[in-house]
Design a protein around this motif. Structure first.
Motif, PDB file in Angstrom:
ATOM      1  N   GLU A 233      54.268  -4.936  61.703  1.00 17.01           N
ATOM      2  CA  GLU A 233      53.126  -5.043  62.611  1.00 17.01           C
ATOM      3  C   GLU A 233      52.906  -3.777  63.433  1.00 17.01           C
ATOM      4  OE1 GLU A 233      52.976  -9.736  63.783  1.00 17.01           O
ATOM      5  OE2 GLU A 233      54.313  -8.443  64.942  1.00 17.01           O
ATOM      6  N   ILE A 234      51.647  -3.559  63.780  1.00 19.48           N
ATOM      7  CA  ILE A 234      51.304  -2.587  64.808  1.00 19.48           C
ATOM      8  C   ILE A 234      50.591  -3.338  65.938  1.00 19.48           C
ATOM      9  CG2 ILE A 234      51.210  -0.528  63.355  1.00 19.48           C
ATOM     10  CD1 ILE A 234      48.182  -0.953  63.102  1.00 19.48           C
ATOM     11  N   ILE A 235      50.791  -2.887  67.157  1.00 20.53           N
ATOM     12  CA  ILE A 235      50.220  -3.570  68.313  1.00 20.53           C
ATOM     13  C   ILE A 235      48.915  -2.873  68.682  1.00 20.53           C
ATOM     14  CG2 ILE A 235      50.659  -4.394  70.661  1.00 20.53           C
ATOM     15  CD1 ILE A 235      52.589  -5.419  68.456  1.00 20.53           C
ATOM     16  N   VAL A 236      47.816  -3.451  68.218  1.00 16.60           N
ATOM     17  CA  VAL A 236      46.474  -2.903  68.458  1.00 16.60           C
ATOM     18  C   VAL A 236      45.553  -4.058  68.822  1.00 16.60           C
ATOM     19  CG1 VAL A 236      44.499  -1.701  67.441  1.00 16.60           C
ATOM     20  CG2 VAL A 236      46.814  -0.984  66.848  1.00 16.60           C
ATOM     21  N   GLY A 237      44.817  -3.920  69.926  1.00 22.98           N
ATOM     22  CA  GLY A 237      43.883  -4.964  70.316  1.00 22.98           C
ATOM     23  C   GLY A 237      44.579  -6.147  70.965  1.00 22.98           C
ATOM     24  N   HIS A 238      43.761  -7.110  71.427  1.00 16.92           N
ATOM     25  CA  HIS A 238      44.282  -8.240  72.180  1.00 16.92           C
ATOM     26  C   HIS A 238      44.010  -9.590  71.523  1.00 16.92           C
ATOM     27  CE1 HIS A 238      43.935  -4.940  75.100  1.00 16.92           C
ATOM     28  NE2 HIS A 238      44.983  -5.510  75.697  1.00 16.92           N
ATOM     29  N   GLY A 239      43.516  -9.575  70.294  1.00 22.98           N
ATOM     30  CA  GLY A 239      43.247 -10.820  69.585  1.00 22.98           C
ATOM     31  C   GLY A 239      43.972 -10.851  68.265  1.00 22.98           C
TER      32      GLY A 239
END
Length: 261
Positions: free
Chosen positions: A249-255
């Motif tokens: 995973e990459i942590i991008v965005g809030h949804g």
């Protein structure tokens, strides 16, 4: 050193959030070492939280994009994504009958992550009648397959019957992605043109970072076909790759975040 690379075409809408649509297609195709060209069917204001606005492009500029691509590139495989409405679906089908772009992968974008329909009933009818018979491969997810066959699919037997029904509508090879069916395993159900049934199995990955999985899968398929890989091997490659990046995973965005292309 000069290189010849396979040339492919994506026919889709944009995603300003970068995780799905034509943006996901191009990222995936680049990763597969093919050259991506594009026919934009519409523009969206979109992020990982949802689609805030959409504007289909006039069919005249869609026609002109097709002509520009056909006049300069040797397209070896093509895919469709979001086509927005009946007019755009009919326009794309007409152009695909006009130009010879190699194998066609249809990703029938019909249902949003939240369950909302993205195509009107009239557009869905046109897609089934005009675009589906042109498809060498069609890759609906479970909700989209339910729309195509107009019934609920709750068991594996239901899905296999739906594969047969969709093939009878004209699509040569049918891949129903079964990720919505169970939270224990991740099966995709494949009915090949020769009648062979094949199940693609992956691990169930508990993640919210699934934005663009359908676009990425179909882009992988079209890229590998353009490179000359056999369809069965192509589908296995696409399944394995998706299963791998879902776990990285990459942590991008809030949804519903994007994949790690």
């Amino acid at each position: 050193m000069t290189k010849n690379v396979p040339e492919v075409l994506t026919i889709a809408g944009t995603d300003s959030g970068g995780g799905a649509g034509m943006m996901a297609d191009i990222k995936t195709m680049q990763m597969c070492h093919v050259f991506a060209t594009g026919v934009v069917t519409g523009v969206t204001a979109q992020n990982t939280l949802g689609v805030q606005a959409a504007l289909p492009l006039p069919t005249a500029i869609i026609d002109q994009q097709f002509q520009s691509v056909a006049n300069d590139f040797t397209i070896q495989a093509v895919k469709t994504g979001a086509l927005f409405d009946q007019e755009r679906v009919a326009c794309v089908a007409e152009n695909l009958r006009k130009y010879h772009f190699g194998p066609l992968v249809v990703d029938p974008v019909m249902v949003a992550k939240g369950g909302a329909k993205l195509l009107t009933d009239a557009a869905i009818t046109t897609l089934v009648q005009e675009l589906l018979p042109l498809a060498d491969v069609i890759t609906p997810n479970l909700p989209e397959a339910q729309v195509i066959v107009n019934r609920q699919l709750t068991t594996e037997a239901d899905i296999w019957r739906a594969c047969t029904d969709i093939q009878a509508m004209g699509a040569k090879n049918v891949v129903i992605k079964g990720g919505h069916l169970t939270h224990q395993v991740n099966h995709d159900f494949v009915l090949l043109a020769n009648g062979r049934q094949l199940t693609l199995t992956g691990d169930w990955v508990n993640t919210r970072r699934t934005h663009g999985t359908g676009d990425t899968f179909s882009s992988l398929v079209v890229s590998q076909l353009a490179k000359g890989q056999e369809l069965v091997d192509t589908l296995q490659t696409a399944k394995t790759f998706l299963n791998t990046i879902l776990q990285d995973e990459i942590i991008v965005g809030h949804g519903h975040g994007p994949l790690n292309h």
